[in-house]
Design a protein around this motif. Structure first.
Motif, mmCIF file in Angstrom:
data_model
loop_
_atom_site.group_PDB
_atom_site.id
_atom_site.type_symbol
_atom_site.label_atom_id
_atom_site.label_comp_id
_atom_site.label_asym_id
_atom_site.label_seq_id
_atom_site.Cartn_x
_atom_site.Cartn_y
_atom_site.Cartn_z
ATOM 1 N N ILE A 123 0.864 -1.178 0.000
ATOM 2 C CA ILE A 123 0.000 0.000 0.000
ATOM 3 C C ILE A 123 0.907 1.237 0.000
ATOM 4 O O ILE A 123 1.892 1.299 0.734
ATOM 5 C CB ILE A 123 -0.904 0.009 1.257
ATOM 6 N N GLY A 124 0.592 2.202 -0.836
ATOM 7 C CA GLY A 124 1.381 3.420 -0.939
ATOM 8 C C GLY A 124 2.443 3.364 -2.023
ATOM 9 O O GLY A 124 3.065 4.374 -2.339
ATOM 10 N N ALA A 125 2.647 2.190 -2.621
ATOM 11 C CA ALA A 125 3.620 2.024 -3.706
ATOM 12 C C ALA A 125 2.922 2.196 -5.057
ATOM 13 O O ALA A 125 1.709 1.991 -5.167
ATOM 14 C CB ALA A 125 4.266 0.645 -3.628
ATOM 15 N N ARG A 166 -5.059 -16.348 -6.760
ATOM 16 C CA ARG A 166 -5.896 -15.990 -5.616
ATOM 17 C C ARG A 166 -6.904 -14.931 -6.051
ATOM 18 O O ARG A 166 -6.573 -14.040 -6.817
ATOM 19 C CB ARG A 166 -5.042 -15.419 -4.485
ATOM 20 N N ARG A 167 -8.107 -15.033 -5.530
ATOM 21 C CA ARG A 167 -9.098 -13.977 -5.770
ATOM 22 C C ARG A 167 -8.587 -12.729 -5.043
ATOM 23 O O ARG A 167 -8.233 -12.793 -3.860
ATOM 24 C CB ARG A 167 -10.454 -14.399 -5.212
ATOM 25 N N ALA A 168 -8.506 -11.618 -5.737
ATOM 26 C CA ALA A 168 -7.927 -10.412 -5.144
ATOM 27 C C ALA A 168 -8.555 -9.172 -5.757
ATOM 28 O O ALA A 168 -8.988 -9.184 -6.905
ATOM 29 C CB ALA A 168 -6.420 -10.396 -5.363
ATOM 30 N N VAL A 169 -8.583 -8.112 -4.957
ATOM 31 C CA VAL A 169 -9.029 -6.809 -5.446
ATOM 32 C C VAL A 169 -8.007 -5.771 -5.003
ATOM 33 O O VAL A 169 -7.572 -5.759 -3.847
ATOM 34 C CB VAL A 169 -10.426 -6.440 -4.895
ATOM 35 N N PHE A 170 -7.619 -4.919 -5.937
ATOM 36 C CA PHE A 170 -6.688 -3.826 -5.681
ATOM 37 C C PHE A 170 -7.370 -2.529 -6.097
ATOM 38 O O PHE A 170 -7.974 -2.466 -7.164
ATOM 39 C CB PHE A 170 -5.404 -3.994 -6.497
ATOM 40 N N ILE A 171 -7.264 -1.505 -5.253
ATOM 41 C CA ILE A 171 -7.775 -0.177 -5.603
ATOM 42 C C ILE A 171 -6.582 0.742 -5.783
ATOM 43 O O ILE A 171 -5.742 0.881 -4.886
ATOM 44 C CB ILE A 171 -8.746 0.365 -4.542
ATOM 45 N N ILE A 172 -6.536 1.352 -6.955
ATOM 46 C CA ILE A 172 -5.438 2.225 -7.340
ATOM 47 C C ILE A 172 -5.994 3.628 -7.494
ATOM 48 O O ILE A 172 -7.046 3.822 -8.124
ATOM 49 C CB ILE A 172 -4.806 1.713 -8.650
ATOM 50 N N ASP A 173 -5.304 4.606 -6.910
ATOM 51 C CA ASP A 173 -5.824 5.980 -6.966
ATOM 52 C C ASP A 173 -5.543 6.625 -8.321
ATOM 53 O O ASP A 173 -4.935 6.017 -9.214
ATOM 54 C CB ASP A 173 -5.308 6.815 -5.787
ATOM 55 N N TRP A 200 -5.463 0.296 -1.566
ATOM 56 C CA TRP A 200 -6.163 -0.719 -0.792
ATOM 57 C C TRP A 200 -6.048 -2.036 -1.537
ATOM 58 O O TRP A 200 -6.002 -2.062 -2.775
ATOM 59 C CB TRP A 200 -7.630 -0.335 -0.632
ATOM 60 N N LYS A 201 -5.997 -3.135 -0.771
ATOM 61 C CA LYS A 201 -5.974 -4.447 -1.416
ATOM 62 C C LYS A 201 -6.584 -5.489 -0.493
ATOM 63 O O LYS A 201 -6.577 -5.339 0.727
ATOM 64 C CB LYS A 201 -4.542 -4.864 -1.784
ATOM 65 N N HIS A 202 -7.127 -6.493 -1.106
ATOM 66 C CA HIS A 202 -7.584 -7.676 -0.392
ATOM 67 C C HIS A 202 -7.210 -8.879 -1.249
ATOM 68 O O HIS A 202 -7.608 -8.978 -2.407
ATOM 69 C CB HIS A 202 -9.092 -7.676 -0.160
ATOM 70 N N VAL A 203 -6.425 -9.773 -0.663
ATOM 71 C CA VAL A 203 -6.021 -10.998 -1.340
ATOM 72 C C VAL A 203 -6.542 -12.158 -0.503
ATOM 73 O O VAL A 203 -6.163 -12.306 0.660
ATOM 74 C CB VAL A 203 -4.483 -11.077 -1.497
ATOM 75 N N ALA A 204 -7.423 -12.954 -1.081
ATOM 76 C CA ALA A 204 -8.044 -14.059 -0.352
ATOM 77 C C ALA A 204 -7.093 -15.237 -0.235
ATOM 78 O O ALA A 204 -6.373 -15.567 -1.184
ATOM 79 C CB ALA A 204 -9.320 -14.495 -1.064
#
Length: 160
Positions: free
Chosen positions: A7-9, A121-128, A135-139
């Motif tokens: 996060i932040g990268a 893996r099911r994952a969601v990344f939010i990029i600004d 933000w990220k969520h990796v299941a």
């Protein structure tokens, strides 16, 4: 296996071929993450077209699509299947977001969500809007997914 970006990268940039249905017409174009600068992007990585949980996830995002567009966010679904599979899937469920084909697993590896062979893996990344991962969520197990409320809350935080 690669690690997921912090996060932040800066989010790893990529270009993938995509299919997007608009008024029943399938448009096939390459999409580049960095070309989306100026608006947030939600990257929803899913294991497979027309599978039970993936269908529920993408149909929920599609049915609530205005909640994303109201926040000026773009949503992309990404999986290893090819464009023909993506088009059948999108047509069957009238999906409103582009589906990107990561057939070589390059983006899956760049985001550190590969599980070997062609699994991910099911994952969601939010990029600004500046291309920074916010933000990220990796299941660990892909039987659940993050819903629209969670994602839109994170997108709203970007506006502050």
């Amino acid at each position: 296996m690669s690690k997921t970006p912090e996060i932040g990268a800066p989010a790893p940039d990529f270009t993938l071929d995509a299919v997007h249905l608009t008024d029943g017409e399938a448009e096939r174009v390459p999409l580049t993450l960095s070309a989306q600068r100026g608006r947030p992007v939600v990257l929803a990585f899913y294991p497979g077209d027309d599978t039970a949980v993936c269908t529920k996830q993408l149909c929920s995002y599609s049915s609530g699509f205005e909640q994303f567009t109201d926040l000026d966010a773009t949503v992309w679904g990404i999986s290893p299947q090819g464009l023909d599979s993506h088009e059948r899937f999108a047509r069957k469920y009238d999906l409103r977001m582009p589906l990107l084909a990561d057939t070589e697993h390059k983006v899956v590896e760049a985001y550190g969500i590969g599980l070997g062979s062609n699994a991910l893996r099911r994952a969601v990344f939010i990029i600004d809007a500046e291309g920074i991962l916010r933000w990220k969520h990796v299941a660990l197990v892909g039987l659940t997914y993050r819903g629209i409320d969670t994602l839109t809350t994170q997108l709203e935080l970007l506006r502050r």
